[in-house]
Design a protein around this motif. Structure first.
Motif, PDB file in Angstrom:
ATOM      1  N   VAL A  18      -3.236   6.104   0.569  1.00 42.77           N
ATOM      2  CA  VAL A  18      -4.559   5.807   0.926  1.00 42.77           C
ATOM      3  C   VAL A  18      -4.994   6.903   1.318  1.00 42.77           C
ATOM      4  O   VAL A  18      -4.812   7.648   2.110  1.00 42.77           O
TER       5      VAL A  18
ATOM      6  N   TRP B 182      -7.508   3.920  -3.511  1.00 36.88           N
ATOM      7  CA  TRP B 182      -6.365   3.268  -2.742  1.00 36.88           C
ATOM      8  C   TRP B 182      -4.995   3.657  -4.157  1.00 36.88           C
ATOM      9  O   TRP B 182      -5.186   3.171  -4.738  1.00 36.88           O
TER      10      TRP B 182
ATOM     11  N   VAL C 189       0.809  -1.067  -0.270  1.00 36.37           N
ATOM     12  CA  VAL C 189      -0.321  -0.526   0.011  1.00 36.37           C
ATOM     13  C   VAL C 189       0.672   1.389  -0.153  1.00 36.37           C
ATOM     14  O   VAL C 189       1.520   1.394   0.551  1.00 36.37           O
TER      15      VAL C 189
END
Length: 170
Positions: free
Chosen positions: A37, A47, A34
């Motif tokens: 976000v 995202w 990730v």
């Protein structure tokens, strides 16, 4: 459609695990795939994910959220949907299960969906989440509202229906 399911037991109360999970903007701290976000609204999250040269951005709608129990979503691009469920095993132990359903027909789409890498990312992300939250011992923020059928309800204190993350260590 492919389904990925991973479960981990975490040595924190269910409320602590759930509260930390709902701090989506902090996912890059423990989930290596990730990149960023952004919580656009309580039920809409953007995202940016990737590993190596592969990058993907998507917006997910939270379709159901129940404190200490469930967060369910669907990507607006239609490529996946899923849920994270929380189960109290004891007052200080929680089981967290992530289920991701990916869509794709044919070899090209299956490779693009990257089910193998997605499974590894989910497994690794859960392990890092366990380390992260057990290391903290308490959630860095919380949003206790609910989402059902696209309707956002404020938390039990009556605070506005939007997450307000905070980081206690500076």
């Amino acid at each position: 459609m492919g389904t990925i399911e991973e479960t981990i037991q975490i040595a924190v109360p269910v409320r602590t695990a759930y509260d930390q999970w709902t701090q989506f903007e902090l996912f890059p701290r423990f989930m290596s795939v990730v990149r960023s976000v952004e919580q656009i609204r309580p039920s809409l999250v953007h995202w940016a994910v990737g590993a190596g040269p592969v990058r993907h951005e998507f917006t997910a709608e939270i379709v159901e959220q129940r404190p200490d129990a469930l967060v369910a979503w669907r990507s607006l691009d239609g490529r996946h949907h899923g849920e994270v469920s929380f189960l109290e095993l004891s007052p200080e132990r929680t089981s967290v299960t992530v289920r991701v359903h990916t869509r794709g027909s044919g070899l090209k789409e299956a490779l693009a969906a990257g089910r193998g890498p997605v499974r590894r990312a989910v497994r690794s992300g859960l392990a890092h989440f366990k380390e992260f939250i057990e290391g903290l011992g308490a959630a860095s923020g919380a949003w206790r509202g609910t989402i059902r059928g696209g309707h956002v309800q404020p938390d039990e204190t009556g605070r506005p229906a939007h997450p307000v993350p905070h980081w206690p260590h500076g």
